[in-house]
Design a protein around this motif. Structure first.
Motif, PDB file in Angstrom:
ATOM      1  N   THR A 113     -84.706  39.583  57.522  1.00  0.00           N
ATOM      2  CA  THR A 113     -84.551  39.209  58.937  1.00  0.00           C
ATOM      3  C   THR A 113     -83.680  37.965  59.099  1.00  0.00           C
ATOM      4  N   SER A 114     -83.753  37.024  58.149  1.00  0.00           N
ATOM      5  CA  SER A 114     -82.959  35.813  58.353  1.00  0.00           C
ATOM      6  C   SER A 114     -81.465  36.095  58.165  1.00  0.00           C
ATOM      7  N   LEU A 115     -81.123  37.171  57.482  1.00  0.00           N
ATOM      8  CA  LEU A 115     -79.703  37.519  57.308  1.00  0.00           C
ATOM      9  C   LEU A 115     -79.178  38.373  58.453  1.00  0.00           C
ATOM     10  N   THR A 116     -80.069  39.025  59.194  1.00  0.00           N
ATOM     11  CA  THR A 116     -79.599  40.042  60.139  1.00  0.00           C
ATOM     12  C   THR A 116     -80.017  39.807  61.587  1.00  0.00           C
ATOM     13  N   ASP A 117     -81.154  39.102  61.835  1.00  0.00           N
ATOM     14  CA  ASP A 117     -81.685  39.049  63.196  1.00  0.00           C
ATOM     15  C   ASP A 117     -81.159  37.852  63.993  1.00  0.00           C
ATOM     16  N   TYR A 118     -81.329  37.941  65.307  1.00  0.00           N
ATOM     17  CA  TYR A 118     -80.899  36.848  66.168  1.00  0.00           C
ATOM     18  C   TYR A 118     -81.733  35.578  65.956  1.00  0.00           C
ATOM     19  N   GLY A 119     -83.014  35.740  65.627  1.00  0.00           N
ATOM     20  CA  GLY A 119     -83.900  34.582  65.565  1.00  0.00           C
ATOM     21  C   GLY A 119     -84.444  34.262  66.935  1.00  0.00           C
ATOM     22  N   ASP A 121     -83.477  46.872  58.293  1.00  0.00           N
ATOM     23  CA  ASP A 121     -83.196  47.875  57.257  1.00  0.00           C
ATOM     24  C   ASP A 121     -82.034  48.792  57.648  1.00  0.00           C
ATOM     25  N   TRP A 122     -81.484  48.643  58.853  1.00  0.00           N
ATOM     26  CA  TRP A 122     -80.277  49.379  59.235  1.00  0.00           C
ATOM     27  C   TRP A 122     -79.006  48.590  58.872  1.00  0.00           C
ATOM     28  N   MET A 123     -79.169  47.332  58.524  1.00  0.00           N
ATOM     29  CA  MET A 123     -77.999  46.460  58.352  1.00  0.00           C
ATOM     30  C   MET A 123     -77.508  46.462  56.899  1.00  0.00           C
ATOM     31  N   PRO A 124     -76.245  46.054  56.650  1.00  0.00           N
ATOM     32  CA  PRO A 124     -75.673  46.098  55.288  1.00  0.00           C
ATOM     33  C   PRO A 124     -76.155  44.925  54.459  1.00  0.00           C
ATOM     34  N   GLU A 125     -77.439  44.979  54.162  1.00  0.00           N
ATOM     35  CA  GLU A 125     -78.131  43.875  53.508  1.00  0.00           C
ATOM     36  C   GLU A 125     -77.468  43.453  52.200  1.00  0.00           C
ATOM     37  N   SER A 130     -68.041  41.674  68.866  1.00  0.00           N
ATOM     38  CA  SER A 130     -68.734  40.887  67.843  1.00  0.00           C
ATOM     39  C   SER A 130     -69.195  41.818  66.737  1.00  0.00           C
ATOM     40  N   PHE A 131     -69.946  41.276  65.792  1.00  0.00           N
ATOM     41  CA  PHE A 131     -70.397  42.050  64.634  1.00  0.00           C
ATOM     42  C   PHE A 131     -71.914  42.158  64.605  1.00  0.00           C
ATOM     43  N   SER A 132     -72.552  41.842  65.743  1.00  0.00           N
ATOM     44  CA  SER A 132     -74.007  41.712  65.736  1.00  0.00           C
ATOM     45  C   SER A 132     -74.718  43.057  65.721  1.00  0.00           C
ATOM     46  N   LYS A 133     -74.043  44.138  66.107  1.00  0.00           N
ATOM     47  CA  LYS A 133     -74.745  45.421  66.172  1.00  0.00           C
ATOM     48  C   LYS A 133     -74.660  46.220  64.881  1.00  0.00           C
ATOM     49  N   MET A 162     -73.483  44.630  61.685  1.00  0.00           N
ATOM     50  CA  MET A 162     -73.463  43.820  60.465  1.00  0.00           C
ATOM     51  C   MET A 162     -74.614  42.813  60.447  1.00  0.00           C
ATOM     52  N   SER A 163     -74.604  41.861  61.383  1.00  0.00           N
ATOM     53  CA  SER A 163     -75.645  40.838  61.423  1.00  0.00           C
ATOM     54  C   SER A 163     -75.575  40.101  62.753  1.00  0.00           C
ATOM     55  N   ALA A 164     -76.735  39.865  63.353  1.00  0.00           N
ATOM     56  CA  ALA A 164     -76.795  39.042  64.554  1.00  0.00           C
ATOM     57  C   ALA A 164     -77.061  37.590  64.188  1.00  0.00           C
ATOM     58  N   SER A 165     -77.434  37.373  62.925  1.00  0.00           N
ATOM     59  CA  SER A 165     -77.753  36.021  62.462  1.00  0.00           C
ATOM     60  C   SER A 165     -76.488  35.221  62.162  1.00  0.00           C
TER      61      SER A 165
END
Lengths: 454, 454
Positions: free
Chosen positions: A126-132, B106-110, B296-299, B301-304
Motif C-alpha cells: 500500500t505504501s508504494l501504490t496508494d494515495y495515503g 495487487d492490481w499495481m506493478p508492484e 497522471s500515472f495514479s490509475k 502505476m501508483s498513486a503514492s
C-alpha cells in the motif's frame, strides 16, 4: 536494443515497417528468444517500436523533435522574484549557483536516504501504490508532534497537515485565508518567492523593514493601522535572506500588536534545524492561536522528496485538508512521507545535522572573510544557516552584476528580488555552500562591470 | 530502546531526568557501548529523549496526546463532492471502498515499482537530494513526447510540464485561466472533484448532460451561447463516472463549437491506458490549439508516487511553470519522476497494463451481472476502465444508501456527488476492483433501508 536502434537510425528499418520475428532475430544475434522479447518490450516502452497483438512488432511513426529549448532562453526575462528560482532550478549541474536556496548534494544525508529508499522498496504494497490518508502519514505526524513538544509547542498529530512542499503549505493557507484585494504584510527584505506566491493570489503587498532583531516594530504598527493587513508571512529562526534572528522581546510585542489588530501570522521556520540553539519562535509563544507554522525537510534532508507541513488549530487544519484534496487530491504520497519518516528516525540524522551546522560555521567564517576582501560586507553575521546578506562596494548595482554573471555562467541573487520596496539595489545574497572557485574569478569582474545607475 | 521506553512509561525515569551514561548502560544491558549509542540516537530521533552536548542524554518533556481523531469523525458531514474523497482516503485498509477511484495494490506493478526504488537508491546524489528542473525531469518528458507522437499528438518535451498530480495540473491551469466569477462548463455527471476544485476557484459552474456518445451537443451549444464559459473540463477516453466514450463525430463538432466561442478545453485522459483501443481524443484532433491535455500515472502505476503532467502550447507551459514555482517551488522531485520513468521504461510495464485490461474485462462482466441480479443496472457497458455507473432499483435513494453503508463500514459513491445539477439521486458509481464479499452483504440491506424521499 542497440542493433534495432542502429537500424532505425540508419533507415534500414523505416516507420511502419515490421521488425524481424523474435525467433529469427534471436538466431541472427545469437541470443535467446527471451532476450529479444525483453529488448523489444523495452523499445516499446521507449516508444521507438510498437506491438500489434498477434502480428508482431513495428517501427513507430517518425519521432517528434526532442530538442530541448536552449538554456540561454529566458536569460533576458525581467530580473524579478521568479528570475532567481527559474535560473537556479534550470541551470546545469556544474553551473555555480551562489544565488540559490539549497546546499549541494554532498551536504545531504545521502546514506540515510539510500537506506530509506531500500527500506521502502521492501515495504508492504500500500505504501508504494496508494494515495495515503488525506492529512498525511500518521507515523510522520506523530514524530513531528513529539519534536514540537520538545521545543514547547503543544500540538497533536491531528493539528498537523502534511503538504507537497513548504511553499505549497503557504499557498494552501493563502487560499484559505485570502481574497483578491486583501492586504498581506511581508518583510523587506524577504524570501523572494513570497512575492511570487502572493502575486498568484492577486493580493496587495505591503512591507516592513527587517532589522537585525526582527521586523521594525514601529513600522509594523504603522502598517497595521494604515493598511489593515489580513496576514503577515515571515521566516523565523534564521531569517531569509538576512540570517538575522528575532529577539524574544520583538516576538512578544509583535504578537501583542497582531492580537490587537486581528492579524494572522504564517511562521515559516524552514531553516530552524540549522540554528546552533533554538531562538524565540512565534508559534511557541502564541500556542497556535493566531500563528500558523509551516516547514519542510528540503534544506537539511532532501528537496527531491517533496514533503512539507502545516501546524495550526484543528478547524484550520480541517479546512486546509479539504482544500488540498480538492486541488491536489492530497499531499505527499506514502513514498515521500515514508522516506522522510525513515530518515528522521534514522539514528544518524541528528549527527548529520550537527555536522552540517559545524561545517556551515567554518564555511561562513571563511566566505565572509573572502567577501570582505572584495569590499562585500555582511549586513549581520548570522548565528546559523547558509546565507550571507551582503552590501556590495559603493556604487555597484547588484541586478546588473547578476546579469553579467549569468552570461559567464554564474547564478547570483541580487538584492532587489528580495525587496518588495526595491530598497536593496546594492545588496546580494550569497549561499556559503555554493561558492566554488569560478565564483571568485567572476565576482571581481562583474563588480567592476556593474556601476550603479543611481 | 525497549528498556528505556519501559522505564519512561513506568515512570522509573521522569521528564528532565538524566539517562544512565552510555558506558554504564552498556554494562547493565550486556551490550557494546556502540549499541547503546545507536539506541539513544534513535530515541532522540523519536523525540523521547534529548541530547545535551557534553552532558549526556535526558528524558524529553511530557509527550503530547498522540491520539488520532476517531475515524467516526466527519461521518455526519454533508454528502458533497468532497465527502467521498475524504471517506475513501481516510478509511482503514480493510474497509471495502466500492466508491473509491483507484484499484487495490495487487492490481499495481508492484515488482517494477520495487525495482525502480532500488535503482534510485543506487543512483547519483542529485536525484535523491535536488529540486530538479522547473519543468520536470527531461528524460520523463522525452518519453511522454514519444508516447504522444505514437497516438498522433505532436508535442515536444518542451510542451510538457510535470506536476505534483493530475489534480494539481488542472488546478494550475485554472489559476492561469480563470478569475473569480468566470463560468466553467463541466459534464453532468462528472468526476466529483472537478466541482470541489472549481469551488476553490470561486467560479460559476454550468453543466451539460453527458450521453453515451459524449456531451449532449445541443445543450453544449446552448450553454456556450447563454453563459459564455471560459473553460470546459472533461474526461475523455473513458469518461468518469459513466465509462462512456466520446465518438469522433461529437469530438469534431464539439471542437468547432469551442472554436466559434473562444472556449478552452481541459482534456483529462487519466484513464486512457485502460482502453482496449484508443478512442478519439480532443487534443489529437485539435493539435493543442485550444485543448490542454492533463494526465497522471495514479490509475495504472501508483498513486503514492505523485506525478502528473500538462501538455499544451509553449506560452501556456511557460506560464504554468512560473506559477508552479511560485506556489509549490516546482512539481514532482527527481525521486517521483525517476520512479515513474523507471517503471514506464521497464519492459514489463506494457504487459502489466495489458493484463490489467483483461482482468478488468472479466471483472466488469461478472460485477455487472451480479449487480443486475440486485436490480442495479449499468447505464452503459464501458469498453474499459474500472467504473460502472448504475441506476438503483426504482424508488431507492443513493445518498441515503451511502450513509447507511458507511455505518456498516462500506464506502459507496452516490450519484449526486457527480451531478452538478443533482440529477442522479438514484445512481451509484461502482469500482469493479473494490467489491469484496462484504459489499454484497451490505448492498441489499442498504437498498431496502433507503427509500427515495421524492
Amino acid at each position: 536494443m542497440e542493433a534495432i536502434r542502429g537500424r532505425i537510425a540508419g533507415r534500414a528499418l523505416l516507420a511502419g515497417e515490421r521488425l524481424p520475428s523474435i525467433r529469427r532475430f534471436a538466431r541472427v544475434m545469437g541470443v535467446s528468444p527471451s532476450t529479444v522479447v525483453e529488448a523489444y518490450e523495452r523499445l516499446v516502452a521507449e516508444g521507438l517500436i510498437r506491438s500489434r497483438p498477434g502480428s508482431g512488432f513495428y517501427v513507430a511513426g517518425a519521432a517528434p523533435s526532442l530538442d530541448m529549448r536552449k538554456p540561454e532562453a529566458g536569460r533576458d526575462r525581467a530580473v524579478d522574484p521568479l528570475w532567481v528560482s527559474r535560473q537556479a532550478l534550470d541551470a546545469a549541474g556544474d553551473v555555480p549557483k551562489p544565488g540559490c536556496g539549497w546546499l549541494p548534494p554532498d551536504w545531504m544525508p545521502e546514506a540515510a536516504l539510500r537506506r530509506a529508499m531500500r527500506q521502502l522498496a521492501r515495504d508492504d504494497d500500500t505504501s508504494l501504490t496508494d494515495y495515503g490518508s488525506s492529512q498525511g502519514a500518521p507515523n510522520l505526524r506523530r514524530l513531528l508532534a513529539r519534536q514540537f513538544a520538545d521545543e514547547g509547542l503543544g500540538a497533536s498529530p491531528e493539528d498537523i497537515l502534511l503538504t507537497g512542499s513548504g511553499s505549497q503549505a503557504i499557498d494552501l493557507i493563502c487560499r484559505y485565508l485570502l481574497r483578491p484585494g486583501d492586504v498581506v504584510m511581508i518583510d523587506d527584505p524577504c524570501y523572494f518567492n513570497f512575492q511570487a506566491l502572493l502575486r498568484a493570489h492577486k493580493v496587495s503587498v505591503v512591507s516592513v523593514p527587517y532589522t537585525p532583531d526582527g521586523p521594525d516594530l514601529a513600522a509594523f504598527a504603522a502598517v497595521l493601522k494604515e493598511h489593515g493587513p489580513r496576514l503577515y508571512i515571515t521566516n523565523s529562526a534564521l531569517h531569509n535572506p538576512t540570517g538575522a534572528t528575532m529577539t524574544a522581546q520583538v516576538a512578544h510585542r509583535l504578537l501583542n500588536l497582531a492580537a490587537a489588530h486581528g492579524l494572522t501570522i504564517i511562521e515559516d521556520d524552514i531553516f530552524a534545524a540549522l540554528e546552533p540553539e533554538p531562538s524565540p519562535r512565534l508559534a511557541v509563544f502564541d500556542g497556535l492561536d493566531r500563528v500558523i507554522r509551516i516547514g519542510s525537510f528540503s534544506k537539511t534532508m532532501s528537496a527531491s522528496v517533496r514533503c512539507g507541513y502545516v501546524v495550526a488549530k484543528p478547524e484550520v487544519i480541517e479546512a486546509l485538508a479539504d482544500l488540498q484534496v480538492a486541488t491536489s487530491f492530497g499531499g505527499p504520497g506514502p513514498v515521500a512521507s515514508g522516506i522522510v519518516h525513515a530518515v528522521l528516525s534514522d539514528g544518524s540524522y541528528r549527527k548529520h545535522v550537527e555536522a552540517m551546522r559545524q561545517r556551515l560555521t567554518r564555511a561562513r567564517r571563511e566566505i565572509a572573510g573572502r567577501l570582505s576582501g572584495l569590499g562585500i560586507a555582511p549586513w549581520v553575521m548570522p548565528r546559523g544557516g547558509f546565507y550571507l546578506w551582503c552590501r556590495l562596494p559603493e556604487g555597484r548595482d547588484a541586478t546588473e552584476a547578476a546579469r553579467l554573471a549569468l552570461r559567464q555562467g554564474v547564478i547570483l541573487a541580487p538584492g532587489n528580488v528580495f525587496s518588495p520596496a526595491l530598497s536593496a539595489p546594492d545588496f546580494m545574497r550569497f549561499n556559503i555552500g555554493q561558492m566554488p572557485p569560478k565564483v571568485w574569478q567572476v565576482l571581481p569582474q562583474v563588480l567592476v562591470g556593474a556601476p550603479s545607475s543611481r
